[in-house]
Design a protein around this motif. Structure first.
Motif, short mmCIF file in Angstrom:
data_model
loop_
_atom_site.label_atom_id
_atom_site.label_comp_id
_atom_site.label_asym_id
_atom_site.label_seq_id
_atom_site.Cartn_x
_atom_site.Cartn_y
_atom_site.Cartn_z
N PHE A 70 -48.13 16.86 -31.15
CA PHE A 70 -47.38 16.78 -29.90
C PHE A 70 -46.13 15.97 -30.19
N ALA A 71 -45.06 16.22 -29.46
CA ALA A 71 -43.79 15.53 -29.73
C ALA A 71 -43.95 14.01 -29.63
N PHE A 72 -44.51 13.54 -28.52
CA PHE A 72 -44.74 12.11 -28.34
C PHE A 72 -45.56 11.88 -27.09
N ARG A 73 -46.10 10.69 -26.96
CA ARG A 73 -46.82 10.30 -25.75
C ARG A 73 -45.83 10.08 -24.63
N ASP A 74 -46.29 10.29 -23.40
CA ASP A 74 -45.44 10.04 -22.24
C ASP A 74 -45.22 8.53 -22.12
N GLU A 75 -44.48 8.13 -21.10
CA GLU A 75 -44.23 6.71 -20.86
C GLU A 75 -45.56 5.96 -20.87
N GLN A 76 -45.53 4.71 -21.27
CA GLN A 76 -46.76 3.94 -21.49
C GLN A 76 -47.70 3.97 -20.30
N GLN A 77 -47.19 3.79 -19.09
CA GLN A 77 -48.06 3.78 -17.91
C GLN A 77 -48.76 5.13 -17.74
N ASN A 78 -48.02 6.23 -17.90
CA ASN A 78 -48.62 7.56 -17.78
C ASN A 78 -49.63 7.83 -18.90
N TRP A 79 -49.32 7.36 -20.11
CA TRP A 79 -50.24 7.54 -21.22
C TRP A 79 -51.54 6.76 -20.97
N LEU A 80 -51.41 5.50 -20.58
CA LEU A 80 -52.59 4.68 -20.36
C LEU A 80 -53.43 5.17 -19.18
N SER A 82 -53.46 8.41 -17.74
CA SER A 82 -54.03 9.77 -17.80
C SER A 82 -53.74 10.50 -19.10
N GLN A 83 -53.40 9.79 -20.15
CA GLN A 83 -53.15 10.36 -21.48
C GLN A 83 -52.16 11.52 -21.44
N LYS A 84 -51.08 11.36 -20.68
CA LYS A 84 -50.04 12.39 -20.62
C LYS A 84 -49.22 12.40 -21.90
N ILE A 85 -48.81 13.61 -22.30
CA ILE A 85 -47.98 13.78 -23.49
C ILE A 85 -46.72 14.54 -23.10
N GLN A 95 -56.01 28.28 -35.87
CA GLN A 95 -57.44 28.10 -35.59
C GLN A 95 -57.70 27.00 -34.56
N HIS A 96 -56.68 26.28 -34.14
CA HIS A 96 -56.84 25.26 -33.10
C HIS A 96 -56.57 25.80 -31.69
N VAL A 97 -56.20 27.08 -31.57
CA VAL A 97 -55.88 27.63 -30.25
C VAL A 97 -57.07 27.51 -29.30
N ASP A 98 -58.23 28.00 -29.70
CA ASP A 98 -59.40 27.96 -28.81
C ASP A 98 -59.81 26.52 -28.44
N PRO A 99 -59.89 25.60 -29.41
CA PRO A 99 -60.20 24.22 -29.02
C PRO A 99 -59.15 23.59 -28.10
N LEU A 100 -57.87 23.96 -28.29
CA LEU A 100 -56.82 23.40 -27.43
C LEU A 100 -56.95 23.95 -26.01
N ILE A 101 -57.27 25.23 -25.88
CA ILE A 101 -57.53 25.80 -24.55
C ILE A 101 -58.64 25.02 -23.86
N THR A 102 -59.72 24.77 -24.59
CA THR A 102 -60.84 24.02 -24.04
C THR A 102 -60.42 22.60 -23.64
N ALA A 103 -59.66 21.93 -24.50
CA ALA A 103 -59.21 20.57 -24.20
C ALA A 103 -58.30 20.53 -22.99
N PHE A 104 -57.37 21.48 -22.89
CA PHE A 104 -56.46 21.52 -21.75
C PHE A 104 -57.19 21.86 -20.45
N ASP A 105 -58.21 22.68 -20.55
CA ASP A 105 -58.94 23.12 -19.36
C ASP A 105 -59.82 22.01 -18.85
#
Length: 105
Positions: A70-80, A82-85, A95-105
């Motif tokens: 990922f490019a970078f983490r969001d601002e510190q407050q948003n990262w801490l 809700s782990q926004k990126i 091969q990471h497409v399916d796991p990323l779909i699961t993680a995003f969902d």
């Protein structure tokens, strides 16, 4: 929408309105990639915004080609909170497409 498609000439696209949040847009795009005829031949997936200009080649960036990047983490407050990126770009092995779909969902 039609002008954007004409200018970018994508292999596949979908315009969805009323998405709950941006992550559902990424899930839709990942499913488009997954269903594409050439999916089995892909090694790397690069998700990027259409409205940005990059002044460095992707090969010049500090990318671990065997990991999801990922490019970078969001601002510190948003990262801490809700782990926004950043939504600037994502680079991942196919091969990471399916796991990323699961993680995003």
């Amino acid at each position: 929408d039609a002008a954007l498609v004409r200018i970018l000439n994508p292999r596949a696209y979908i315009f969805e309105h009323g998405l709950r949040n941006i992550v559902h847009s990424y899930i839709s795009v990942l499913w488009l990639i997954r269903r594409h005829a050439d999916y089995e031949r892909l090694n790397i997936i690069i998700l990027t915004r259409f409205d940005t200009v990059y002044y460095q080649r992707v090969t010049e960036l500090d990318i671990a080609w065997d990991k999801t990047n990922f490019a970078f983490r969001d601002e510190q407050q948003n990262w801490l909170q809700s782990q926004k990126i950043s939504d600037l770009f994502h680079v991942l092995p196919a091969q990471h497409v399916d796991p990323l779909i699961t993680a995003f969902d």
